[in-house]
Design a protein around this motif. Structure first.
Motif, PDB file in Angstrom:
ATOM      1  N   VAL A   1       0.114 150.668 -69.387  1.00  8.56           N
ATOM      2  CA  VAL A   1      -1.004 150.289 -70.254  1.00  8.56           C
ATOM      3  C   VAL A   1      -2.146 151.255 -69.985  1.00  8.56           C
ATOM      4  O   VAL A   1      -2.527 151.465 -68.825  1.00  8.56           O
ATOM      5  N   ALA A   2      -2.693 151.866 -71.052  1.00 11.69           N
ATOM      6  CA  ALA A   2      -3.729 152.889 -70.884  1.00 11.69           C
ATOM      7  C   ALA A   2      -5.092 152.389 -71.335  1.00 11.69           C
ATOM      8  O   ALA A   2      -5.221 151.702 -72.353  1.00 11.69           O
ATOM      9  N   GLU A   3      -6.085 152.741 -70.552  1.00  9.37           N
ATOM     10  CA  GLU A   3      -7.460 152.481 -70.962  1.00  9.37           C
ATOM     11  C   GLU A   3      -7.853 153.501 -72.037  1.00  9.37           C
ATOM     12  O   GLU A   3      -7.129 154.467 -72.312  1.00  9.37           O
ATOM     13  N   LYS A   4      -9.048 153.331 -72.622  1.00 12.10           N
ATOM     14  CA  LYS A   4      -9.496 154.219 -73.697  1.00 12.10           C
ATOM     15  C   LYS A   4      -9.627 155.655 -73.223  1.00 12.10           C
ATOM     16  O   LYS A   4      -9.366 156.617 -73.972  1.00 12.10           O
ATOM     17  N   ASP A   5      -9.999 155.855 -71.961  1.00 11.15           N
ATOM     18  CA  ASP A   5     -10.162 157.213 -71.430  1.00 11.15           C
ATOM     19  C   ASP A   5      -8.840 157.828 -70.983  1.00 11.15           C
ATOM     20  O   ASP A   5      -8.799 158.950 -70.470  1.00 11.15           O
ATOM     21  N   GLY A   6      -7.734 157.094 -71.164  1.00 11.75           N
ATOM     22  CA  GLY A   6      -6.418 157.630 -70.824  1.00 11.75           C
ATOM     23  C   GLY A   6      -5.894 157.223 -69.470  1.00 11.75           C
ATOM     24  O   GLY A   6      -4.758 157.591 -69.103  1.00 11.75           O
ATOM     25  N   THR A   7      -6.671 156.483 -68.706  1.00  9.76           N
ATOM     26  CA  THR A   7      -6.200 156.024 -67.395  1.00  9.76           C
ATOM     27  C   THR A   7      -5.055 155.025 -67.581  1.00  9.76           C
ATOM     28  O   THR A   7      -5.209 154.010 -68.259  1.00  9.76           O
ATOM     29  N   VAL A   8      -3.923 155.346 -66.970  1.00 14.54           N
ATOM     30  CA  VAL A   8      -2.722 154.512 -67.137  1.00 14.54           C
ATOM     31  C   VAL A   8      -2.567 153.558 -65.956  1.00 14.54           C
ATOM     32  O   VAL A   8      -2.767 153.940 -64.797  1.00 14.54           O
ATOM     33  N   HIS A   9      -2.193 152.326 -66.270  1.00 16.81           N
ATOM     34  CA  HIS A   9      -1.897 151.311 -65.256  1.00 16.81           C
ATOM     35  C   HIS A   9      -0.423 150.926 -65.366  1.00 16.81           C
ATOM     36  O   HIS A   9       0.099 150.762 -66.465  1.00 16.81           O
ATOM     37  N   HIS A  10       0.217 150.778 -64.210  1.00 16.50           N
ATOM     38  CA  HIS A  10       1.598 150.289 -64.165  1.00 16.50           C
ATOM     39  C   HIS A  10       1.570 148.782 -63.927  1.00 16.50           C
ATOM     40  O   HIS A  10       0.939 148.310 -62.974  1.00 16.50           O
ATOM     41  N   VAL A  11       2.270 148.067 -64.775  1.00 18.15           N
ATOM     42  CA  VAL A  11       2.317 146.606 -64.650  1.00 18.15           C
ATOM     43  C   VAL A  11       3.778 146.163 -64.635  1.00 18.15           C
ATOM     44  O   VAL A  11       4.549 146.527 -65.537  1.00 18.15           O
ATOM     45  N   ARG A  12       4.134 145.407 -63.625  1.00 17.28           N
ATOM     46  CA  ARG A  12       5.495 144.851 -63.522  1.00 17.28           C
ATOM     47  C   ARG A  12       5.442 143.352 -63.810  1.00 17.28           C
ATOM     48  O   ARG A  12       4.587 142.644 -63.277  1.00 17.28           O
ATOM     49  N   ILE A  13       6.405 142.911 -64.607  1.00 17.17           N
ATOM     50  CA  ILE A  13       6.442 141.510 -65.029  1.00 17.17           C
ATOM     51  C   ILE A  13       7.829 140.937 -64.785  1.00 17.17           C
ATOM     52  O   ILE A  13       8.846 141.563 -65.139  1.00 17.17           O
ATOM     53  N   ASP A  14       7.879 139.766 -64.178  1.00 21.58           N
ATOM     54  CA  ASP A  14       9.140 139.057 -63.981  1.00 21.58           C
ATOM     55  C   ASP A  14       9.689 138.674 -65.360  1.00 21.58           C
ATOM     56  O   ASP A  14       9.036 137.960 -66.115  1.00 21.58           O
ATOM     57  N   ALA A  15      10.899 139.159 -65.679  1.00 25.02           N
ATOM     58  CA  ALA A  15      11.470 138.930 -67.008  1.00 25.02           C
ATOM     59  C   ALA A  15      12.091 137.547 -67.166  1.00 25.02           C
ATOM     60  O   ALA A  15      12.607 137.218 -68.236  1.00 25.02           O
ATOM     61  N   VAL A  16      12.025 136.743 -66.118  1.00 27.52           N
ATOM     62  CA  VAL A  16      12.515 135.361 -66.200  1.00 27.52           C
ATOM     63  C   VAL A  16      11.351 134.384 -66.300  1.00 27.52           C
ATOM     64  O   VAL A  16      11.296 133.548 -67.201  1.00 27.52           O
ATOM     65  N   SER A  17      10.390 134.520 -65.394  1.00 24.57           N
ATOM     66  CA  SER A  17       9.247 133.601 -65.372  1.00 24.57           C
ATOM     67  C   SER A  17       8.083 134.085 -66.225  1.00 24.57           C
ATOM     68  O   SER A  17       7.245 133.294 -66.646  1.00 24.57           O
TER      69      SER A  17
END
Length: 260
Positions: free
Chosen positions: A152-168
């Motif tokens: 997920v990127a902010e407006k200035d291009g800074t990218v964040h990595h987000v991990r999500i449990d695909a079950v819960s």
């Protein structure tokens, strides 16, 4: 002159007749014996055949083309992974974007679909074991639990990595990309300013063309330097189709079926 007695003359034919009658009787008796044995043998053979037929197990039904034995390793892995995945890509996308203020989704992958976990780098591994961006510990994900890995990127291009449990559906980790430099941020910000199609619109275009489950969607540029949304769709035959959707116009520019 020698005379033979009447008894002697008449006795010879009689003896021959007796022998002939005896032979006939023996022949008749032998035929009767053979016939009787044949009947007994036939009955025994029929009974044995019947018993053998009952003892032979029924032939196992041939597995249908959709059975696991007919699937390739990749197809089996897709099938197994999607069977345990409860959170759809759109819900995962909403959750990921919600972790970054003003953020926009640039990439989302169901970890384990034909990638050999190649999308998992050292930073992601460290992030999953470290506290989230908010400073509070994130729920720990199990190695056997399917996960959505998002960028997920902010407006200035800074990218964040987000991990999500695909079950819960719970967030496992969220952290900025520590390897991103100024040029990377500038490129990402430029891409986001040019995109007209949302990832949800691109996914709909792909699944309208081929019904299935979206397992990956990401913003990229093709050989012509045009921005595209790359969308992977797993169909009910467990093959994977890769689509390139023009990120400005919304039309399909490439379609490839992976039958491995």
């Amino acid at each position: 002159m020698r005379f033979e007695s009447r008894f002697s003359k008449s006795g010879a034919p009689r003896a021959r007749n007796l022998r002939l009658v005896g032979a006939v009787c023996a022949l008749v008796a032998s035929a009767a014996l053979v016939t009787g044995c044949g009947e007994d043998s036939g009955k025994a053979s029929a009974e044995a055949t019947s018993k053998a037929a009952k003892s032979v197990p029924k032939e196992a039904p041939t597995e249908s083309p959709t059975g696991s034995a007919s699937l390739t390793q990749d197809q089996q892995e897709r099938k197994a992974l999607l069977a345990t995945t409860k959170v759809t890509y759109d819900k995962a996308a909403t959750t990921a974007v919600g972790k970054v203020s003003g953020g926009k989704l640039t990439d989302l992958d169901l970890d384990g679909v034909d990638d050999g976990d190649d999308d998992t780098d050292t930073d992601d591994d460290d992030a999953s074991a470290s506290p989230s961006a908010s400073g509070s510990p994130s729920p720990s994900g199990s190695a056997s639990t399917p996960q959505w890995v998002a960028e997920v990127a902010e407006k200035d291009g800074t990218v964040h990595h987000v991990r999500i449990d695909a079950v819960s559906g719970k967030v496992i980790s969220s952290a900025p990309d520590s390897d991103q430099d100024a040029d990377d941020k500038k490129e990402t910000a430029d891409w986001l300013s040019r995109v007209k199609q949302t990832p949800e619109q691109a996914a709909k275009t792909a699944t309208d063309k081929k019904k299935g489950t979206v397992t990956s969607i990401g913003l990229d540029d093709n050989d012509n330097k045009a921005l595209v949304w790359s969308v992977d769709v797993v169909t009910d035959d467990w093959n994977k189709t890769d689509f390139d959707i023009d990120a400005v116009k919304g039309n399909i520019t490439r379609e490839h079926v992976d039958r491995d």
